[in-house]
Design a protein around this motif. Structure first.
Motif, short mmCIF file in Angstrom:
data_model
loop_
_atom_site.label_atom_id
_atom_site.label_comp_id
_atom_site.label_asym_id
_atom_site.label_seq_id
_atom_site.Cartn_x
_atom_site.Cartn_y
_atom_site.Cartn_z
N ALA A 142 50.96 38.62 -0.11
CA ALA A 142 50.28 37.85 -0.72
C ALA A 142 48.95 38.13 0.05
N SER A 143 48.32 38.44 -1.11
CA SER A 143 46.77 38.10 -0.44
C SER A 143 46.03 36.45 -0.99
N GLY A 144 44.87 36.80 -1.28
CA GLY A 144 43.57 35.48 -1.71
C GLY A 144 43.96 34.90 -2.77
N ASN A 145 44.21 36.51 -4.06
CA ASN A 145 44.66 35.78 -5.37
C ASN A 145 45.51 35.83 -5.41
N GLY A 146 47.42 35.79 -4.55
CA GLY A 146 48.40 35.37 -5.19
C GLY A 146 48.98 36.35 -4.67
N VAL A 147 50.44 36.35 -5.10
CA VAL A 147 51.48 37.47 -4.30
C VAL A 147 51.53 38.22 -5.27
N ILE A 148 51.00 39.95 -4.91
CA ILE A 148 51.11 40.58 -6.49
C ILE A 148 51.82 41.20 -5.22
N ILE B 52 46.43 46.87 0.08
CA ILE B 52 46.16 47.15 -1.45
C ILE B 52 45.07 46.86 -2.09
N GLU B 53 45.22 45.87 -1.95
CA GLU B 53 44.35 45.15 -3.03
C GLU B 53 42.61 45.78 -2.89
N ARG B 54 42.35 46.02 -1.59
CA ARG B 54 40.81 46.77 -1.30
C ARG B 54 40.94 47.83 -1.73
N LYS B 55 42.46 48.67 -1.85
CA LYS B 55 42.00 49.66 -2.07
C LYS B 55 42.31 50.06 -3.56
N ARG B 56 43.07 49.36 -4.08
CA ARG B 56 42.94 49.05 -5.91
C ARG B 56 41.64 49.09 -6.47
N LEU B 57 41.24 48.05 -6.28
CA LEU B 57 39.88 48.01 -5.99
C LEU B 57 38.78 48.92 -6.41
N HIS B 58 39.09 50.04 -5.08
CA HIS B 58 38.42 50.92 -5.05
C HIS B 58 38.40 51.92 -6.16
N SER B 59 39.71 51.90 -6.39
CA SER B 59 40.48 53.05 -7.39
C SER B 59 39.44 53.07 -8.93
#
Ligand SMILES: Nc1nc2c(ncn2[C@@H]2O[C@H](COP(=O)(O)OP(=O)(O)OP(=O)(O)O)[C@@H](O)[C@H]2O)c(=O)[nH]1
Length: 446
Positions: free
Chosen positions: A237-243, A276-283
């Motif tokens: 779970a991140s700030g944007n919900g469960v991924i 994971i979210e940060r890395k996804r955004l970066h990619s």
């Protein structure tokens, strides 16, 4: 004032929170205080007579025996740390203060439970390692094994899964899955999948021990029977919900994960979800910076990068390569007559067809508008490049259907071969562009 001498009553030592242990020269417990039960899980009478070393975690046994020998040789060891296995199989970290009593021929030691401190240190180290890994991992694929390794330092996780929702949030993908030991059957894989889905959808952690499928919906009880004996799933779970979900699995149920492990991993999994979210955004950002949004093909920037690589390799290996500069003839009237949206669809189909004509190791890029460039890796002869150009031309000349329209276009293709036509990306591109322009001119006059 008169001071009275005081002799502590028997059992005084049992009031201590730390445990006092006395072992003989062979390492057999002769006496243990009451605190041993809280620390090691065994009653004093269960410990007396047994060998101390049998309770030490296997990886610490040699170190411990070595320390014991030194103590018996007269070396005072006030700060020796090791790990013991409790009666329930869980681990307890001990800080020892010990000395050898020559007259009594016994080792006297005081055990201080430092498990909580070790846990806090391990958690801090894990969080630090996760943020480091986000910086050092080139992409998500290389981040996952690093995360597995970090978790393994916190608690044993021979089986490990990261499951993530796809872009539509309808399906779970499994970008990283280490099944552990005996988890090969299709049924257990399906059960594992269903439980990951449950954790991801409910956003609730799930700790399954062999004997405790309680609290699970009936539909998942069978699944719980088929997965690893000790299965712990946490929502990512991140700030944007469960991924998605993170799962650790132990193949033997002793020792099994505890509620404390669940708490610990829940905290860490939040950091992992953010990582994971940060890395996804970066990619995504990198992909956007290097690709054309309409066709998904590499853009000019990525093409130049690939050209640099091709040049460096060609100079080293004496392998040539060639470039095709493709421009559509009379594309503008299609846009003007049928609208921009139709023009877009046609460009997407052109991109698909050109890509279809070349190998995976080649690069098809869109430079903008109706201009495409193909980098033909290792095609160093003009004849080879001409064959590909003819193939592309034939593909593009056949009717392109957009909705109910049949559209016809022809391309002009210019060729540049390394090293005959230039030895920098700019020279080669200019040469191929000029050749394309000559072809377009000659087609106009026919
Ligand atoms: N639909 C669409 N059109 C685009 C896009 N980018 C550029 N264009 C249009 O593509 C056309 C390209 O111009 P030209 O190459 O001069 O047109 P042409 O008719 O093919 O000219 P020749 O190559 O000389 O035959 C222009 O009308 C641009 O507006 C795009 O992303 N989508």
């Amino acid at each position: 004032m008169e001071t009275r001498a005081f002799t502590p009553p028997a059992g005084f030592v049992d009031l201590l929170l730390d445990a006092v242990c006395v072992v003989d020269a062979e390492g057999r417990f002769l006496f243990v205080s009451a605190a041993c039960e809280r620390i090691f899980g065994y009653r004093p009478e269960e410990m007396v007579g047994t060998l101390m070393i049998d309770m030490v975690a296997p990886e610490d046994r040699e170190r411990t025996l070595d320390a014991a020998r030194k103590i018996m040789a007269g070396d005072c060891k006030p700060n020796f740390e090791n790990c013991y296995l409790r009666k329930d199989g869980s681990r307890v970290h001990i800080l020892w203060s010990a000395r050898w009593s020559q007259p009594n021929q016994v080792r006297i030691a005081v055990a201080h439970d430092i498990t909580e401190r070790k846990r806090a240190e391990a958690l801090q180290a894990a969080l630090y390692a996760i943020s480091e890994a986000v910086h050092t991992a080139g992409d998500l694929c290389s981040l996952y094994p690093q995360i597995h390794c970090i978790i393994n330092n916190l608690l044993p996780a021979p089986g490990f899964t990261i499951a993530l929702f796809d872009a539509t949030h309808e399906h779970l993908d499994f970008p990283y899955h280490v099944p552990g030991l005996d988890d090969a059957s299709a049924a257990s894989a399906a059960a594992h999948h269903a439980l990951c889905e449950h954790v991801s959808r409910t956003g609730q952690p799930l700790l399954l021990k062999r004997a405790s499928p309680a609290g699970l919906p009936d539909s998942l009880r069978d699944a719980a029977e088929q997965v690893a004996p000790c299965w712990l799933g946490l929502p990512l779970a991140s700030g944007n919900g469960v991924i998605g979900a993170l799962v650790v699995m132990e193949m033997s149920d002793s020792p099994c994960y505890t509620e404390r492990d669940q708490e610990l991993l829940q905290f860490v999994s939040t950091q992992i979800a953010t990582a994971i979210e940060r890395k996804r955004l970066h990619s995504q950002l990198r992909h956007m910076a290097q690709h054309d949004a309409l066709t998904g093909l590499p853009n000019r920037m990525l093409l130049l990068d690939r050209l640099d690589t091709a040049l460096a390799r060609a100079r080293r290996d004496i392998h040539g390569f060639s470039l095709l500069y493709v421009d559509l003839d009379k594309f503008k009237p299609i846009n003007d007559l049928h609208g921009h949206e139709t023009g877009d669809k046609l460009l997407q189909e052109v991109a698909r067809r050109i890509s279809h004509c070349v190998r995976d190791s080649d690069t098809v890029a869109r430079l903008g508008g109706d201009e495409f460039v193909v980098l033909l890796d290792r095609a160093c002869l003009m004849g080879d490049a001409e064959v590909v150009a003819e193939k592309i031309s034939a593909e593009l000349c056949s009717a392109i259907c957009v909705r109910d329209l049949q559209l016809f276009i022809t391309p002009s293709i210019g060729i540049a071969v390394y090293p005959e036509h230039g030895d920098t990306p700019q020279q080669l591109l200019r040469y191929a562009d000029d050749a394309m322009y000559q072809m377009k001119k000659s087609q106009r006059t026919h």
